[in-house]
Structures are given as C-alpha cells and as structure tokens.
Design a protein around this motif. Sequence first.
Motif, PDB file in Angstrom:
ATOM      1  N   LEU A  76       3.648  43.010  16.917  1.00 14.50           N
ATOM      2  CA  LEU A  76       4.637  43.798  16.176  1.00 14.50           C
ATOM      3  C   LEU A  76       4.651  43.398  14.702  1.00 14.50           C
ATOM      4  CD1 LEU A  76       7.670  43.844  18.659  1.00 14.50           C
ATOM      5  CD2 LEU A  76       6.002  45.664  18.242  1.00 14.50           C
ATOM      6  N   ARG A  77       4.570  42.110  14.425  1.00 16.00           N
ATOM      7  CA  ARG A  77       4.564  41.653  13.034  1.00 16.00           C
ATOM      8  C   ARG A  77       3.349  42.175  12.279  1.00 16.00           C
ATOM      9  NH1 ARG A  77       5.197  36.427  15.462  1.00 16.00           N
ATOM     10  NH2 ARG A  77       7.419  35.969  15.811  1.00 16.00           N
ATOM     11  N   GLN A  78       2.249  42.363  13.008  1.00 14.98           N
ATOM     12  CA  GLN A  78       1.020  42.870  12.389  1.00 14.98           C
ATOM     13  C   GLN A  78       1.020  44.387  12.257  1.00 14.98           C
ATOM     14  OE1 GLN A  78      -1.444  40.784  11.090  1.00 14.98           O
ATOM     15  NE2 GLN A  78       0.210  39.325  11.505  1.00 14.98           N
ATOM     16  N   GLY A  79       2.112  45.019  12.651  1.00 12.76           N
ATOM     17  CA  GLY A  79       2.247  46.454  12.448  1.00 12.76           C
ATOM     18  C   GLY A  79       2.004  47.318  13.669  1.00 12.76           C
ATOM     19  N   ALA A  80       1.790  46.716  14.850  1.00  7.27           N
ATOM     20  CA  ALA A  80       1.564  47.515  16.049  1.00  7.27           C
ATOM     21  C   ALA A  80       2.814  48.317  16.397  1.00  7.27           C
ATOM     22  CB  ALA A  80       1.193  46.612  17.224  1.00  7.27           C
ATOM     23  N   SER A  81       2.612  49.560  16.780  1.00  6.06           N
ATOM     24  CA  SER A  81       3.717  50.422  17.205  1.00  6.06           C
ATOM     25  C   SER A  81       3.842  50.379  18.722  1.00  6.06           C
ATOM     26  CB  SER A  81       3.462  51.861  16.767  1.00  6.06           C
ATOM     27  OG  SER A  81       2.326  52.391  17.447  1.00  6.06           O
ATOM     28  N   ILE A  82       4.914  50.950  19.252  1.00  6.12           N
ATOM     29  CA  ILE A  82       5.069  51.060  20.696  1.00  6.12           C
ATOM     30  C   ILE A  82       3.909  51.859  21.283  1.00  6.12           C
ATOM     31  CG2 ILE A  82       6.516  51.936  22.562  1.00  6.12           C
ATOM     32  CD1 ILE A  82       7.674  49.479  21.154  1.00  6.12           C
ATOM     33  N   GLN A  83       3.477  52.896  20.580  1.00  2.79           N
ATOM     34  CA  GLN A  83       2.348  53.688  21.057  1.00  2.79           C
ATOM     35  C   GLN A  83       1.070  52.859  21.083  1.00  2.79           C
ATOM     36  OE1 GLN A  83       2.683  56.970  22.207  1.00  2.79           O
ATOM     37  NE2 GLN A  83       0.663  56.504  23.030  1.00  2.79           N
ATOM     38  N   ASP A  84       0.867  52.016  20.075  1.00  2.00           N
ATOM     39  CA  ASP A  84      -0.296  51.136  20.066  1.00  2.00           C
ATOM     40  C   ASP A  84      -0.295  50.212  21.280  1.00  2.00           C
ATOM     41  OD1 ASP A  84      -1.220  52.150  17.621  1.00  2.00           O
ATOM     42  OD2 ASP A  84      -0.083  50.664  16.466  1.00  2.00           O
ATOM     43  N   LEU A  85       0.872  49.673  21.592  1.00  2.00           N
ATOM     44  CA  LEU A  85       0.978  48.804  22.756  1.00  2.00           C
ATOM     45  C   LEU A  85       0.626  49.567  24.026  1.00  2.00           C
ATOM     46  CD1 LEU A  85       4.274  46.877  21.916  1.00  2.00           C
ATOM     47  CD2 LEU A  85       1.931  46.038  21.696  1.00  2.00           C
ATOM     48  N   HIS A  86       1.145  50.773  24.152  1.00  2.00           N
ATOM     49  CA  HIS A  86       0.862  51.601  25.321  1.00  2.00           C
ATOM     50  C   HIS A  86      -0.622  51.918  25.428  1.00  2.00           C
ATOM     51  CE1 HIS A  86       0.567  55.264  27.766  1.00  2.00           C
ATOM     52  NE2 HIS A  86       1.678  54.844  28.370  1.00  2.00           N
ATOM     53  N   ASP A  87      -1.271  52.135  24.296  1.00  2.31           N
ATOM     54  CA  ASP A  87      -2.661  52.585  24.289  1.00  2.31           C
ATOM     55  C   ASP A  87      -3.682  51.460  24.406  1.00  2.31           C
ATOM     56  OD1 ASP A  87      -1.745  55.158  24.055  1.00  2.31           O
ATOM     57  OD2 ASP A  87      -2.088  55.312  21.898  1.00  2.31           O
ATOM     58  N   GLY A  88      -3.240  50.231  24.563  1.00  2.00           N
ATOM     59  CA  GLY A  88      -4.209  49.158  24.779  1.00  2.00           C
ATOM     60  C   GLY A  88      -3.841  47.813  24.204  1.00  2.00           C
ATOM     61  N   ALA A  89      -2.998  47.778  23.176  1.00  2.00           N
ATOM     62  CA  ALA A  89      -2.674  46.510  22.541  1.00  2.00           C
ATOM     63  C   ALA A  89      -1.915  45.581  23.490  1.00  2.00           C
ATOM     64  CB  ALA A  89      -1.852  46.740  21.268  1.00  2.00           C
ATOM     65  N   LEU A  90      -1.093  46.138  24.365  1.00  2.00           N
ATOM     66  CA  LEU A  90      -0.355  45.298  25.296  1.00  2.00           C
ATOM     67  C   LEU A  90      -1.293  44.694  26.339  1.00  2.00           C
ATOM     68  CD1 LEU A  90       3.164  45.834  26.638  1.00  2.00           C
ATOM     69  CD2 LEU A  90       1.387  45.106  28.213  1.00  2.00           C
ATOM     70  N   ALA A  91      -2.171  45.500  26.907  1.00  2.00           N
ATOM     71  CA  ALA A  91      -3.136  44.980  27.876  1.00  2.00           C
ATOM     72  C   ALA A  91      -4.038  43.934  27.236  1.00  2.00           C
ATOM     73  CB  ALA A  91      -3.967  46.122  28.455  1.00  2.00           C
ATOM     74  N   TYR A  92      -4.402  44.149  25.975  1.00  2.00           N
ATOM     75  CA  TYR A  92      -5.225  43.159  25.262  1.00  2.00           C
ATOM     76  C   TYR A  92      -4.471  41.839  25.134  1.00  2.00           C
ATOM     77  CZ  TYR A  92      -7.702  40.838  21.455  1.00  2.00           C
ATOM     78  OH  TYR A  92      -8.373  39.912  20.684  1.00  2.00           O
ATOM     79  N   ALA A  93      -3.182  41.899  24.785  1.00  2.00           N
ATOM     80  CA  ALA A  93      -2.384  40.677  24.660  1.00  2.00           C
ATOM     81  C   ALA A  93      -2.289  39.962  26.003  1.00  2.00           C
ATOM     82  CB  ALA A  93      -0.986  41.013  24.131  1.00  2.00           C
ATOM     83  N   SER A 127      14.216  52.791  18.344  1.00  2.00           N
ATOM     84  CA  SER A 127      14.532  54.056  19.014  1.00  2.00           C
ATOM     85  C   SER A 127      13.739  54.298  20.294  1.00  2.00           C
ATOM     86  CB  SER A 127      14.299  55.237  18.057  1.00  2.00           C
ATOM     87  OG  SER A 127      12.956  55.246  17.598  1.00  2.00           O
ATOM     88  N   VAL A 128      12.577  53.682  20.454  1.00  2.00           N
ATOM     89  CA  VAL A 128      11.773  53.861  21.663  1.00  2.00           C
ATOM     90  C   VAL A 128      11.254  52.503  22.102  1.00  2.00           C
ATOM     91  CG1 VAL A 128      11.093  56.223  21.103  1.00  2.00           C
ATOM     92  CG2 VAL A 128       9.646  54.305  20.372  1.00  2.00           C
ATOM     93  N   GLY A 129      10.785  52.442  23.355  1.00  2.00           N
ATOM     94  CA  GLY A 129      10.296  51.177  23.865  1.00  2.00           C
ATOM     95  C   GLY A 129       9.334  51.375  25.017  1.00  2.00           C
ATOM     96  N   LEU A 130       9.070  50.280  25.732  1.00  2.00           N
ATOM     97  CA  LEU A 130       8.046  50.294  26.774  1.00  2.00           C
ATOM     98  C   LEU A 130       8.303  49.154  27.745  1.00  2.00           C
ATOM     99  CD1 LEU A 130       5.177  51.499  27.605  1.00  2.00           C
ATOM    100  CD2 LEU A 130       4.223  49.617  26.259  1.00  2.00           C
ATOM    101  N   PHE A 131       8.304  49.469  29.050  1.00  2.00           N
ATOM    102  CA  PHE A 131       8.263  48.441  30.081  1.00  2.00           C
ATOM    103  C   PHE A 131       6.807  48.117  30.396  1.00  2.00           C
ATOM    104  CE2 PHE A 131      12.553  50.034  31.532  1.00  2.00           C
ATOM    105  CZ  PHE A 131      13.221  48.831  31.377  1.00  2.00           C
ATOM    106  N   PHE A 132       6.535  46.861  30.713  1.00  2.00           N
ATOM    107  CA  PHE A 132       5.237  46.469  31.273  1.00  2.00           C
ATOM    108  C   PHE A 132       5.518  45.637  32.508  1.00  2.00           C
ATOM    109  CE2 PHE A 132       6.439  43.730  27.778  1.00  2.00           C
ATOM    110  CZ  PHE A 132       6.289  42.432  28.265  1.00  2.00           C
TER     111      PHE A 132
END
Length: 255
Positions: A76-93, A127-132
Amino acid sequence: MAAIDLKETGWRVFGASVAGKSHLDQGIPCQDAHAHVKVGASLVAVVCDGAGSARHSELGAQFVANTLAQALAHALRQGASIQDLHDGALAYAMAQVRGALEALADNHGAVLGDYATTVVGAVMGPSVGLFFHLGDGVGVAQLDDGGEIISLPANGEYANETWFLSGERWRDQLRLLPIPRCVRGLVLMSDGCMPFAMSKHNAALYAPFMGAVQNYLSCMDDIVLGEQALAHTLLDPRTHQITGDDKTLLIALRA
C-alpha cells in the motif's frame, strides 16, 4: 500482535488471541495469532490459526500474521490499489511470506508443514476493500446500512480438514472477496470463536454476543484496556462449554 500506526486513521482496532480449554489443560500455548497495520486511511488486518497437528504451528501463525500484515502494508505504501491486490499483488505477497516461512523452517532444521497455518484477513481502504482467505475462520464486513459481507470458511472433504499456507495447493485454495462499499466495521475470527460469535450456518454475526462486545469496545478510549477486556471475555469459562479450541477475535471500528 504487531500493530504500527503511521498516522491517525480513524480506525480503532482491538484484538485478542487466547488458548482454548484443551490447550490450557495440556499446557500447550495458543496456536492462534493476529496482526494489523494502519497505512493512512487504510487498514490491513490478519488472523492466523496454526494447525493443531503441526509441531511449530504457534510460531507459524505468529510469523505469517505479522509478516503478511507488514508485506501488504508495504504494498500500500508503494502505491498498490485494492484492485492491484486483487489482480495479483496480494497473492505475490503471500508467496513471499510463504518463502520466508520455508527459510525459517530450514534454518531450524524443520519442514514447512511444521509451521502450518490458515489465514483470514482484509485490506480496507477509504471506500473499498478486499477479504483474503485460506482455510477456515470467518471475516465479516459491516456495512453502513446494517448489511454484512461475509467471507466464509473453507474445509476439505473430511471433518477437521482445512487448507494451510504451507500446502502445495495454497494458490488454488486462496479466495478473494471484494468489499465494494465503505464499512463501519470489520471482524475477523478463528474458527474457535465461530460457535458463539456467528449465527447458525455462519449467516451473520451473532448479535446478542457481538453487539454487546462491539458496543462496549466503542466506548473504550484505551485500546490496551479494551484488548484486555476482549481477552477476558474469550477466556470466560462459559466459552469452554461451547468449544475447547483456541480463540482469536479482531474487531476494527471506524470512528
């Protein structure tokens, strides 16, 4: 567990992990863990439940909860959005954390499965979020209109079987659930809390219990005292009549 406040965000977060009766009777430490990190107006929260059959599951749960919360906060500090996390950044982390957990196991002459743990967490922006979600446990987003978005547990074919980050098929079992609206609160719990914190079939939070707990915490100005009260509630002997499992409850309230 770990919590880093970069600046005031409006989130008030209370978490507690306590050993269940079966572990108290055997002198076994709590194998649950939780962590959260605030990043500006966003919140990262994670709950982990170590596998009872794994030798070092309490260490695995603590390591994954803390390290994953920090990794997602860094994204998040590096600028990732919730959509970025959904599209692969979360799985990468999660893959990076799993790799670090495997290195920890190697350094201690153990194997990855010795640190097996489930994961349920959320990243909530303004305003938006994501469960993993990987395995059992529950995540609940409480909407402003009184509705709830629930990330349900997943179990395997057999009783007491679930999915762990250490498993080879963890990517196949990872579930992402968007939170498309602003929320007034987030609740994460391990499966030990579900019998008394969730209603039948996990259809909703169990209001007689969760309503009382959240109302009490909403009046608490001292987070530490609030967490102590939450832990005391989870250790109430009456819960031992319902479940012998370890219990973790993380409650985030938006001011």
